[in-house]
Scaffold this active site. Structure first.
Site, mmCIF file in Angstrom:
data_model
loop_
_atom_site.group_PDB
_atom_site.id
_atom_site.type_symbol
_atom_site.label_atom_id
_atom_site.label_comp_id
_atom_site.label_asym_id
_atom_site.label_seq_id
_atom_site.Cartn_x
_atom_site.Cartn_y
_atom_site.Cartn_z
ATOM 1 N N ARG A 83 32.822 34.869 26.707
ATOM 2 C CA ARG A 83 32.458 35.854 27.734
ATOM 3 C C ARG A 83 32.750 37.248 27.199
ATOM 4 N NH1 ARG A 83 35.601 37.632 33.037
ATOM 5 N NH2 ARG A 83 34.026 39.102 33.788
ATOM 6 N N HIS A 128 32.161 45.843 33.297
ATOM 7 C CA HIS A 128 33.588 45.489 33.398
ATOM 8 C C HIS A 128 34.374 46.806 33.424
ATOM 9 C CE1 HIS A 128 36.679 42.180 32.368
ATOM 10 N NE2 HIS A 128 37.397 43.272 32.590
ATOM 11 N N GLU A 173 35.275 41.933 38.980
ATOM 12 C CA GLU A 173 36.385 42.235 39.878
ATOM 13 C C GLU A 173 36.186 43.489 40.736
ATOM 14 O OE1 GLU A 173 40.018 42.288 37.631
ATOM 15 O OE2 GLU A 173 39.990 40.132 37.369
ATOM 16 N N ASN A 315 38.467 34.827 38.667
ATOM 17 C CA ASN A 315 39.547 35.284 37.782
ATOM 18 C C ASN A 315 40.862 35.072 38.522
ATOM 19 O OD1 ASN A 315 37.426 36.223 36.261
ATOM 20 N ND2 ASN A 315 37.928 38.390 36.424
ATOM 21 N N TYR A 317 45.132 34.970 38.136
ATOM 22 C CA TYR A 317 46.308 35.249 37.319
ATOM 23 C C TYR A 317 47.618 34.828 37.969
ATOM 24 C CZ TYR A 317 43.538 37.747 33.900
ATOM 25 O OH TYR A 317 42.631 38.041 32.927
ATOM 26 N N GLU A 383 38.470 34.034 34.025
ATOM 27 C CA GLU A 383 39.641 34.669 33.394
ATOM 28 C C GLU A 383 40.906 33.987 33.889
ATOM 29 O OE1 GLU A 383 40.265 38.954 33.611
ATOM 30 O OE2 GLU A 383 38.093 39.254 33.406
HETATM 31 C C1 BGC Z 1 40.671 42.157 34.102
HETATM 32 C C2 BGC Z 1 40.959 42.221 32.608
HETATM 33 C C3 BGC Z 1 42.445 42.474 32.397
HETATM 34 C C4 BGC Z 1 43.201 41.304 32.975
HETATM 35 C C5 BGC Z 1 44.712 41.357 32.789
HETATM 36 C C6 BGC Z 1 41.694 41.397 34.886
HETATM 37 O O1 BGC Z 1 41.929 42.087 36.060
HETATM 38 O O2 BGC Z 1 39.368 41.700 34.339
HETATM 39 O O3 BGC Z 1 40.166 43.219 32.060
HETATM 40 O O4 BGC Z 1 42.769 42.718 31.072
HETATM 41 O O5 BGC Z 1 42.969 41.242 34.359
HETATM 42 O O6 BGC Z 1 45.258 42.434 33.469
#
Ligand code: BGC
Length: 482
Positions: A83, A128, A173, A315, A317, A383
């Protein structure tokens, strides 16, 4: 973090996409070379005091000149998918199709052709975070005209690259871009206009996305057979006190103001979540705000966002515990509207950046939530990653532990819960420019030596192990077929 076993070879279905992701501004460098126009991130970083140690993406990983090195990394991992994002202002220096930069087109043609020759499928993001500065000068994402300008750019990309690119992401995002760019001022363009611009920007991003999806659907799909979506970021959130109804509804609000804001219009109703609408209206009354609706309405004269995604691009995290709060009640702000306070569970380890609590099991829960709430879509995890700050450890055992735990959770979501997860993209291929954190937060599967001009890429332990998982999976599928 739990100690998990090796990811089994048969944990993922045939055709599963194994990927890694990057973004143009974070890796390309060459910010003003070969006719590229500036983006809002060039402007933002060139102003002092915005980014850690005033670092910039002027050089970054120099992927514009070192693409072949990136390709070697991709091949070494054995990825089936990669990607990347296009720098809008490298292709169209002033953001419009009035002038097309042939060197920008040649660069991305080479990248895409090399990927395909290596049997790696590109997934391409049109924007992006790095809006062309020339468009920002005309009002940027706050201006209603941006939707048509974006649509022209999207059509240009579909026409130019769509014979080979079959997976498209329009905008990355919208939540992060609108919130950090226009509410908190932490990201470009660095505006702090609390409680107002954030919704306008989100709205125009959705309008832009919808127009581009409809353009693809009407003019390109029958010729090119690709798919188009929008990448949505979300935490997984749980009530701090599940027995407290106020915490439970604050948690629902938290999810609605991050994910539902964009997912509900696209996957459920064609409109914003009811709870978000009523909450913002109630707050307008409470604060005596009368300068028109803060959350704009979708016009009937334009294509509606409902149904404008051929898959769900997620995405993920981190996770949060949430409690009800009225502490920002008197201020006009997104936080005040959301009315939710986040609490970190002390049992969750933090990796590198302060916001990143490591909670792999949150991903399985979020995948189930998406299945239930958004009509069981096919989901690409576009992501997911783990950062290091401080002394570099090439033997990044903790990061690999995180990936193993995460892949186990994804496989359980597929096998045990019946969630249709079609692929996984690790963030990120190599250490790069981590926005306001500069280069100090490293998320890569490859280490990049930013102290020397060669910007040498060296595989981390996690990269080697990720490659081994992909290879075991591929061998297993081959054996199954024979
Ligand atoms: C973004 C990335 C970023 C990652 C880690 C995401 O919000 O799409 O560009 O590097 O988080 O912070």
């Amino acid at each position: 973090m739990s100690l998990s076993k090796e990811v089994p070879a048969d944990a993922f279905p045939q055709g599963f996409a194994w990927g890694a992701a990057t973004a143009a501004y974070q890796i390309e460098g060459c910010w003003d070379m070969d006719g590229k126009g500036p983006s809002i991130w060039d402007t933002f970083c060139h102003a002092k005091g915005r980014v850690f140690e005033d670092q910039t993406g002027d050089v970054a990983c120099n992927s514009y000149q070192l693409w072949e090195e990136d390709l070697k990394c991709i091949q070494q991992l054995g990825l089936t998918h990669y990607r990347l994002s296009l720098s809008w202002s490298r292709l169209l220096p002033d953001g419009t199709t009035n002038y097309i930069n042939p060197k920008g087109v040649a660069y991305y043609n080479k990248v895409i052709n090399d990927l395909i020759a290596s049997a790696v499928m590109p997934m391409v993001t049109l924007n992006h975070f790095d809006l062309p500065q020339a468009l920002e000068n005309r009002g940027g994402w706050k201006s209603p005209e941006i939707a048509d300008v974006f649509d022209s750019y999207a059509k240009f990309c579909f026409k130019t690259f769509g014979d080979r690119v079959k997976l498209w992401i329009t905008v990355n995002e919208p939540y992060v871009c609108a919130k950090h760019g226009y509410e908190d001022g932490l990201y470009a363009p660095g505006l702090r206009e609390p409680g107002t611009s954030v919704y306008l920007v989100g709205h125009n991003m959705l309008r832009a996305h919808s127009k581009a999806w409809h353009s693809y659907d009407a003019n390109f799909r029958h010729l090119q057979g690709g798919k188009v979506s929008i990448a949505l970021s979300s935490d997984w959130a749980e009530p701090l006190d599940p027995s407290n109804p106020e915490d439970v509804s604050a948690t629902e609000r938290y999810m609605d103001f991050i994910l539902g804001w964009f997912a509900c219009p696209v996957f459920c109703t064609g409109d914003y979540p009811e709870k978000m609408k009523t909450r913002i209206e109630a707050r307008n009354l409470e604060l005596g705000f009368s300068e028109g609706p803060r959350l704009p309405k979708f016009s009937e004269d334009e294509p509606n966002p409902l149904g404008t995604a051929d898959f769900f691009a997620l995405n993920y995290y981190t996770s949060r515990k949430v409690k009800n709060t009225s502490s920002h009640r008197s201020e006009l702000s997104f936080k005040g509207d959301q009315g939710a306070e986040v609490v970190m569970d002390p049992s969750w380890p933090i990796c590198g950046v302060s916001w990143l609590a490591v909670v792999p099991e949150g991903l399985r829960k979020l995948l189930n939530y998406i299945k239930e709430t958004y009509n069981n879509p096919d989901i690409y995890i576009t992501e997911n990653g783990f950062s290091q700050i401080g002394p570099v450890e090439l033997e990044d055992i903790e990061r690999w532990q995180f990936y193993q735990d995460t892949l186990q959770e994804v496989s359980k979501a597929i096998r045990d819960d019946g969630v249709s997860v079609t692929g996984y993209f690790a963030w990120t291929l190599m250490d790069n420019f981590e926005w306001a954190e500069g280069f100090r937060a490293r998320f890569g599967l490859f280490h990049v030596d930013f102290s020397r001009a060669e910007l040498k890429r060296t595989v981390y332990h996690s990269g080697r192990e990720y490659a081994a998982v992909i290879s075991r999976h591929r061998t297993h599928i081959k054996l199954e077929k024979t």
